[in-house]
Design a protein around this motif. Structure first.
Motif: not given
Length: 523
Positions: A373-377, A437-452
């Motif tokens: 999840h480092a890229p999401a961070v 808010l943007s930071a939280m959403i972009l990071s959460a979105m990236t976590v979801a993509v990483i986890e497919r």
């Protein structure tokens, strides 16, 4: 369990020093950055902060004693509690300072009072959010990935806390770097001074000595010890709530309140892991009441449950250290003693501690999440960096005379001027509005993509689109001295987020997994 034990003394010195540094930083920022008169800081803000500290510390001590009695134990440690560091800086630089600058540009006769009103609304709002959050805290935690929460805080910590004080450190290198060495030794080198001297205390004393020795003499008079009992400011608060502050700064107040809820809840979980199981609802609710109480008595700064419960417990602290802390903080605020301390101990003496806090918060975002999840961070850090960049750009313009009385007012022409240097300032200004808010959403979105989990990623994009359509993200307007939130639909960004959502939804049918990719990531 007894109310006071020997270990409470050690716990008190550690927690009291932490709170004292927060109050010193708070008073310095109010006096220096915001231009508050001393009567307002020492007569209203600090007594109001003391009220919140007293409410919380006494309750959490009582809560610990009740848990010990209920479970027939003698090793229960109270939850540590104090001024919220992240909210302190966020409210100063993202709420009160913009309010002050806007008031100055509009020719307001008392911009400091305007900034104070904005801070009162922000603090009151944080308390209300905490009270409401106590009812749904568990659901919020489960819906939001940890990387999204921690990276958002890390973005603020790296910029408005760490970078800001790093610049100050190198502007005063003997004081800054000398005390930084002490903090690095104690907290990163994991050593301690002989005779049990706390590392933070050594750093502050050494920094004060360096400051006086290098000619950084205090300005003004040291003030005098005088009684400042807390007085309700209900009329001022109602006036502030009747204005437009809550709407203008909702994009800061809402996410900061949310993060306070999540952060407090995580600290409750930490206490449970250490063997002390406290009620999430009552713990959060009292924290919220502390924030509301602070605003009712004139403070602009919310409180929070601190990290470190397992450490205080291992030190031998129980319930008494919380009582000691609340009473001591109240005494120095009510008697005006803090004005003497603030005069004698410049903010530079404690800036290494604040810099360390920023570093730890940023590092935690990487340490407490899965490696994948480092890229999401990193994704969650970027909006905070953009918000800092926009803040610095506007501060530079102010320093050059633009946006000040008699100077060139801010306008859309600035976008073209920055563009000549290949600086896309409009993008920074768009990200600045609601960047938490943007930071939280972009990071959460990236976590979801990483986890497919592509449908979940799409839902986060839809949430961003909805917030953009409401004007809470990426929508701003020009004022003579600033750019502020404009509650009008930001349609291009709303549409763009919906396009992203469509891509994630279609990914199920137009893509195939790369075999072995997840195994390669793990190794």
């Amino acid at each position: 369990m007894r109310w006071f034990v020997r270990g409470d003394i050690d716990g008190f010195f550690g927690l009291a020093l932490d709170n004292l540094v927060q109050l010193l930083v708070l008073s310095s920022l109010c006096l220096g950055v915001l231009g508050f008169p001393a009567e307002l800081v020492f007569g209203r803000v600090l007594p109001g902060a003391a009220v919140s500290l007293l409410i919380g510390n006494l309750f959490y001590a009582w809560q610990a004693h009740q848990l010990a009695r209920r479970e027939q134990r003698t090793d229960v440690c109270a939850l540590p509690y104090g001024i919220n560091t992240v909210s302190l800086f966020a409210y100063v630089f993202l709420v009160m300072l913009p309010a002050k600058l806007a008031a100055q540009a509009a020719g307001d006769a008392d911009p400091a009072r305007t900034a104070w009103h904005a801070g009162l609304v922000a603090c009151f709002g944080a308390g209300v959010i905490e009270l409401l959050g106590s009812l749904v805290a568990e659901r919020i935690r489960k819906a939001t990935p940890r990387a999204a929460l921690l990276s958002t805080l890390a973005g603020i910590a790296m910029t408005f806390i760490a970078l800001g004080f790093l610049l100050r450190t190198y502007a005063q290198p003997i004081i800054g770097l000398g005390t930084l060495a002490i903090i690095l030794l104690v907290y990163f080198g994991r050593v301690r001074f002989r005779f049990g001297l706390p590392g933070g205390l050594v750093a502050v004393v050494l920094g004060t000595a360096f400051a006086w020795a290098t000619g950084l003499s205090p300005s003004g008079s040291p003030g005098s010890v005088s009684l400042h009992l807390p007085m309700p400011v209900l009329g001022e608060l109602l006036t502030a709530l009747g204005g437009s502050y809550w709407l203008t700064y909702l994009s800061v107040i809402l996410p900061m309140g949310l993060f306070n809820v999540i952060g407090s809840m995580q600290n409750i979980e930490s206490a449970q892991a250490a063997g002390d199981g406290y009620s999430t609802r009552s713990s959060l609710a009292v924290n919220g009441l502390g924030c509301v109480g602070a605003a009712l008595f004139g403070s602009c700064f919310p409180t929070t449950l601190y990290i470190g419960h397992p450490g205080w417990k291992a030190m031998g602290a129980r319930a008494g250290y919380s009582i000691y802390n609340g009473v001591f903080m109240s005494l120095i605020c009510f008697t005006g003693t803090l004005s003497l301390i603030a005069w004698a101990v410049p903010i530079e003496a404690g800036m290494a501690i604040v810099l360390w806090i920023g570093i730890v918060i940023a590092a935690q975002a990487f340490q407490a999440v899965p490696r994948s999840h480092a890229p999401a961070v990193v994704m969650g850090l970027l909006p905070g960096l953009a918000g800092w960049s926009a803040f610095m750009a506007k501060a530079g313009l102010h320093a050059a005379g633009a946006g000040t009385p008699g100077g060139t007012p801010f306008s859309v022409d600035l976008i073209k001027s920055f563009g000549h240097s290949d600086i896309w300032i409009d993008g920074a200004l768009r990200l600045e509005q609601g960047f938490i808010l943007s930071a939280m959403i972009l990071s959460a979105m990236t976590v979801a993509v990483i986890e497919r989990q592509f449908m979940r990623a799409a839902l986060w994009c839809v949430a961003a689109a909805a917030l953009s359509a409401l004007g809470l993200l990426h929508s701003y307007q020009w004022t003579p001295a600033d750019t502020v939130l404009r509650l009008a639909p930001a349609w291009p960004w709303a549409i763009a987020y919906l396009v992203m959502a469509a891509c994630f939804v279609l990914a199920r049918w137009v893509t195939v997994p790369v075999e072995g990719a997840r195994e390669q990531e793990r190794h």
